[in-house]
Design an enzyme around this catalytic site. Structure first.
Site, short mmCIF file in Angstrom:
data_model
loop_
_atom_site.label_atom_id
_atom_site.label_comp_id
_atom_site.label_asym_id
_atom_site.label_seq_id
_atom_site.Cartn_x
_atom_site.Cartn_y
_atom_site.Cartn_z
N GLU A 193 0.79 -1.23 0.00
CA GLU A 193 0.00 0.00 0.00
C GLU A 193 0.83 1.29 0.00
O GLU A 193 0.55 2.20 0.76
CB GLU A 193 -0.93 0.02 1.22
CG GLU A 193 -1.98 -1.05 1.19
CD GLU A 193 -3.03 -0.84 2.28
OE1 GLU A 193 -4.22 -0.82 1.94
OE2 GLU A 193 -2.65 -0.68 3.47
N ASN A 194 1.82 1.33 -0.83
CA ASN A 194 2.53 2.59 -1.03
C ASN A 194 1.76 3.39 -2.06
O ASN A 194 1.67 2.99 -3.23
CB ASN A 194 3.96 2.29 -1.51
CG ASN A 194 4.67 3.54 -2.00
OD1 ASN A 194 4.26 4.65 -1.69
ND2 ASN A 194 5.72 3.33 -2.77
#
Lengths: 673, 673
Positions: A314-315
């Site tokens: 989840e960057n």
């Protein structure tokens, strides 16, 4: 793995499916043969340990004796464990010292007859599993405690059977981590995955960079002394401890003390709310890698496990997009997009991890085909990521479907087989599926509720990962889960008792019965829906409301469903009475909860929910006698009733009544076939 | 002290006696004035801390906010505590930094009106007591949580208000010690007396003489790191930690590693059973004093408190009598008897303690008139020892009457006033009575039951030591104790929840209701009677039987008694219905427990007890309607019934039915006056 499958299949057909109906074992063993007679447990029990084994076995036998003593009320003191075989009524024989690492032999054989218990295993890790099986076999009648005569040959289906504890979003104190390790050992799990850093907190003392824990937490973090204690505690129980340091995203807390790590110019702070955040490590600065090199050197030395989890999920890449220097770096190095930039970052991190003698693990975003084959892909977005990795020759661990933070019922997780019969994987690829992990994200849990969010559902996942795939009867799982849940309390787990404490606090009274009746029939909304409520949850929300006490498996709703199934099948009068009684209780619920709430603002929010429960019960009450007397209704009438019930079973706030489906079954049974 | 007494008396007459009937405070404050209106607790609460104070205040305010948030379910986050006064709705003002030591100012003044809370105190220790009072004042209605408008001026009656935890006979883990410290703070106790060595175990790491803990315990001891943590934890909560090393008797565990300390030739071992034992330190050898000099040097440095408790009780002198060298020493030095020899020993030990900058405390056996006047006599054999010491000008602390290990009701301890109205002491002598200590000896308790043996009864003792002597209404104490008991759970104390867990284990089921009904109406036998049972208790007895779950204050027996009193006074219909319902439950108890026990050997021992309860209920059932309808019986009939009930209320094993006396009250009420 493959070699064992036909054997499992054969046994399943012969004995196991029916066996689970008389034994309360969880996870259920791979092979069970019933004997005749029973072994009486009394103060004459004498245990002898034979062979070569790691000295962790001795304290485990000690705890086994203590739990047996507590449960039976019989004093089994230090003289119970003897040296020398001749006088022993229970012999434990181990072939060699085990190592707490992936793939170690955990098998055991247990033979009980009326005069002797024999537990043999390749390593003490197997023997320790056998001890847990014995404690689950313990039975009683009016005269004595006993073990049934039996032969069990058992080994795990998957080598990686984990529980992830997220100490980042809410800090989970050491004693709770320890109790959970005990719980894991009871159901034969063998990996504690410890999520130690998050946007909301950096939770471990770092000697090289002390501002990580000092400025990156609210003072709630594990000292290295405590971490060592937890690792030793787990190792004594045959459990690996794998840390996770989630980078480059989910790392806001790192940058509070070390803003130079950041890719952007945002104010660095410990995040108070939940979700995705902008702060991301800067993958283009040498500072970052010099930092990580020293950081991982310290942490890889602290944690003895072969694996280091680097997160990688989840960057959102926003800071990367906005930073001209990063953009220039990408252009210069031919890096086309953020995904490729993270690949670049991962390669650097992999190098650091590898040089420290560890294998790297990361969430499925990290996967790309140039990685070395000894890394492990942790599939969370869906099992397809696990399968893709396997198709390319990579090992993986499944957590998609095992997200126990999402308030889904045990049955959902139980049926989430990493390798179902119709898997698209070849035999060779199947061998790359190491196992799975129950994943306890901590947005909506804290020290009071952590245990009740993990247990007993995780026992169902433990069975999925240990037992043959054919052990998959949901109703029987629930029957056994109920029993195992009480035994789990022996470890100090608070999953049952904190619930009652929280009800007393909410009611400001010992008389919580009306609230209990309501809460045992309702469930929190599944998935991420609770996050939509106002005011928005944050790390300091008290989590002390009714929804925090409601369970993903409403106990009375399950009891009603199982009893109803039984009634519809065999029309037993006992079942009929139980169902009637339960409906009566629910019918009275609104009135009773109203009384309870009369002077209590904290209970007001429950009135519409209690009203719905009572209305559904009112609808169902006349239907049951109609089945009993053989009356029928038309399909149209049935539909009308079901629509009404469906409406009443809709969510109220963050909760919903859980008996709608069962009432639907009653209605269906009334329709003339 | 004396100066305050007339003030207390005046207030008692004016307000307090009736006040306890509307407020749920415990210990009850010395002065309460009721206001008009209420302060609403909601998310607009803003707390400001003013003045000079020790930094322990800040975390205490943090925990106050957290508990308030949990209880109200309102998110009161980090923004609740503000700097600067103007926007504050709750101001805490402290004059100076307090010191956690005997005699420090602990007073506070609390003023609440509809818009503001003002808490002022000389030291933060007083302010912290005030925070606990606020949490006890918290009330709710259907619309809101609120605090009543009120003015409270409060200070302790006695400066020494302690709880002794015996970690020697059973080891009490650190987290349990910590929870108990939190519980102590809730009821304004200020001394943890930590009994760290016993015949059954030496429980603290000793760096100078490591064989003390290594060979003198079963591996269960506190590390010095843990001890430091406990001391810091207690200091943050305003609580002193005084260690006790019991010598020269009760010291068998010392001699396992260091046999040269012994006065005799007995085999040295950790004692497994309970009682008095022979091993005693040798008071005639220089080795002993060289040893103790080094030992106390280490321990006096570790524990910052001004006091060091050296035990000194129950030396049976047998080894001294039998040792010719000791006898020769006595003759040579003109020591006439063992008592004088112990005086000789104490003088040497006193010298060591004093040189380490500490004051000495010991059980009342150590008292003899040549001791310096700053020592403290700990009276356990009877209050006369306290009074004798005071008459000679010595300070003392009372534990006689506060032995909470003996299964006596809270009322017994509550009325044990160190300085009753008819005390034989002069004003000057009264000033020497420092206070008292609840004393939790651990023969029959372990980590599972420790909390339920200490709480809630210790709250009643805390009130005796804090509140004016005129606060002594037993019924009202029980009413408030019931409420405080639930609040005590906020600290993590397991006194309520472990009971339920243990019932589930014993029943092997969630359905513990019949067992609960029985156990809530029976009590363990008082005093040392349980030790007469077979098999003899030892340190490894599981303590998991019904008697270990039964409470010294059977909750339903108390409820029945209080309801009955109410009924006999005002004949309320509600009370009548409650009494009838309770009798009905008890009348059904035997049948229900029989069903529960049908397949459970662990419950068999309860059948005769359940039968007695049911028989008593059967006797009482027809009597209640007779009162209602104004019928009477003769004195002879009454006697006959009471004899019958008395017989049924006799002990069965280690338990006895606790409703006999109340049924006697019913019978008495039927006799024509």
């Amino acid at each position: 793995m493959k070699k064992l499958l036909p054997l499992f299949a054969a046994i399943l057909i012969s004995a196991n499916l029916s066996a689970t109906n008389t034994l309360n074992l969880m996870p259920y063993p791979s092979e069970v043969k019933f004997g005749v007679g029973k072994f009486t447990v009394d103060k004459s029990l004498r245990i002898s340990i034979q062979g070569q084994y790691n000295n962790r076995l001795t304290p485990n036998v000690g705890r086994f004796v203590q739990r047996l003593s507590k449960r039976t009320t019989i004093t089994l003191d230090r003289d119970t464990i003897i040296t020398g075989k001749p006088n022993a009524t229970f012999t434990i024989a181990v072939n060699r010292s085990g190592i707490v690492k992936l793939g170690e032999d955990e098998s055991y054989r247990l033979i009980i007859d009326s005069s002797r218990i024999s537990l043999t295993a390749e390593t003490e890790l197997g023997a320790m599993h056998g001890l847990e099986t014995i404690l689950q076999l313990l039975d009683r009648n009016e005269k004595e405690f006993f073990l049934p005569a039996i032969e069990i040959n058992d080994q795990p289906r998957f080598a990686w059977r984990g529980l992830m504890i997220d100490a980042g979003r809410h800090f989970i104190p050491v004693d709770i981590v320890k109790h959970n390790i005990d719980g894991m050992a009871m159901v034969k799990l063998n990996v504690l995955h410890w999520h130690l850093s998050e946007d909301q907190g950096f939770r471990i003392e770092c000697k090289t960079f002390p501002k990580l824990h000092e400025m990156g937490s609210n003072g709630e973090y594990y000292t290295q002394q405590e971490v060592k204690e937890v690792i030793a505690y787990a190792a004594e129980r045959g459990i690996r401890v794998m840390p996770e340091f989630d980078i480059p995203g989910h790392a806001a807390a790192w940058m509070v003390g070390y803003p130079k790590l950041s890719s952007g110019t945002d104010t660095n702070r410990i995040e108070k709310y939940f979700g995705g955040f902008r702060p991301t490590l800067n993958p283009t600065e040498r500072y970052t890698y010099r930092f990580l090199k020293k950081f991982f050197k310290e942490m890889c030395a602290l944690f003895p496990d072969d694996y280091m989890h680097i997160g990688g999920d989840e960057n959102n890449g926003l800071q990367w997009n906005e930073n001209p220097k990063i953009q220039a770096f990408m252009k210069k190095n031919g890096i086309k997009n953020n995904n490729e930039l993270q690949v670049y970052f991962n390669a650097k991190v992999l190098d650091i991890i590898t040089k420290n003698g560890k294998k790297m693990m990361g969430w499925d975003e990290i996967f790309q085909p140039n990685l070395p084959k000894n890394i492990v892909i942790h599939s969370w977005r869906g099992r397809e990521y696990m399968e893709q990795a396997a198709k390319k020759g990579y090992q993986s661990v499944l957590s998609a479907g095992f997200y126990i933070d999402l308030f889904r019922p045990a049955s959902y997780h139980y049926l989430n087989d990493p390798l179902p019969a119709d898997t698209i994987l070849t035999d060779a690829e199947r061998r790359l599926i190491l196992g799975g992990e129950a994943t306890m994200w901590a947005e909506l849990t804290n020290y009071e509720t952590e245990d009740m969010r993990i247990w007993p559902r995780t026992a169902a996942i433990a069975e999925r990962l240990w037992s043959p795939s054919g052990i998959n009867d949901v109703d029987d799982m629930y029957r056994r889960l109920n029993i195992i849940s009480i035994q789990l309390e022996e470890t100090g787990l608070t999953h049952i008792k904190n619930r009652e404490m929280m009800m007393r606090r909410l009611c400001n009274s010992y008389d919580v019965e009306p609230l209990r009746i309501l809460l045992d029939a309702v469930e929190p909304r599944e998935g991420y829906k609770r996050h939509g409520s106002k005011p928005r949850y944050n790390t300091e929300s008290p989590l002390s409301r009714a929804v925090d006490i409601a369970l993903p498996d409403a106990p009375d709703a399950i009891r009603f469903r199982l009893t109803l199934k039984d009634y519809l099948q065999i029309k037993s009068q006992n079942s009929y009475l139980t169902l009637t009684e339960m409906l009566n209780q629910w019918a009275l619920c609104y009135g009773r909860v109203s009384n309870l709430a009369a002077n209590n603002v904290a209970l007001q929010e429950l009135l519409p929910l209690a009203s719905n429960l009572t209305q559904i019960a009112n609808i169902a009450q006349p239907l049951l006698p109609m089945i009993q007397s053989g009356k029928t209704i038309t399909a149209e009438e049935a539909d009308a009733i079901k629509t009404q019930v469906k409406e009443l079973a809709k969510p109220v706030g963050e909760l919903e009544v859980a008996i709608g489906e069962s009432v639907g079954m009653i209605v269906d049974a009334l329709v003339m076939k």
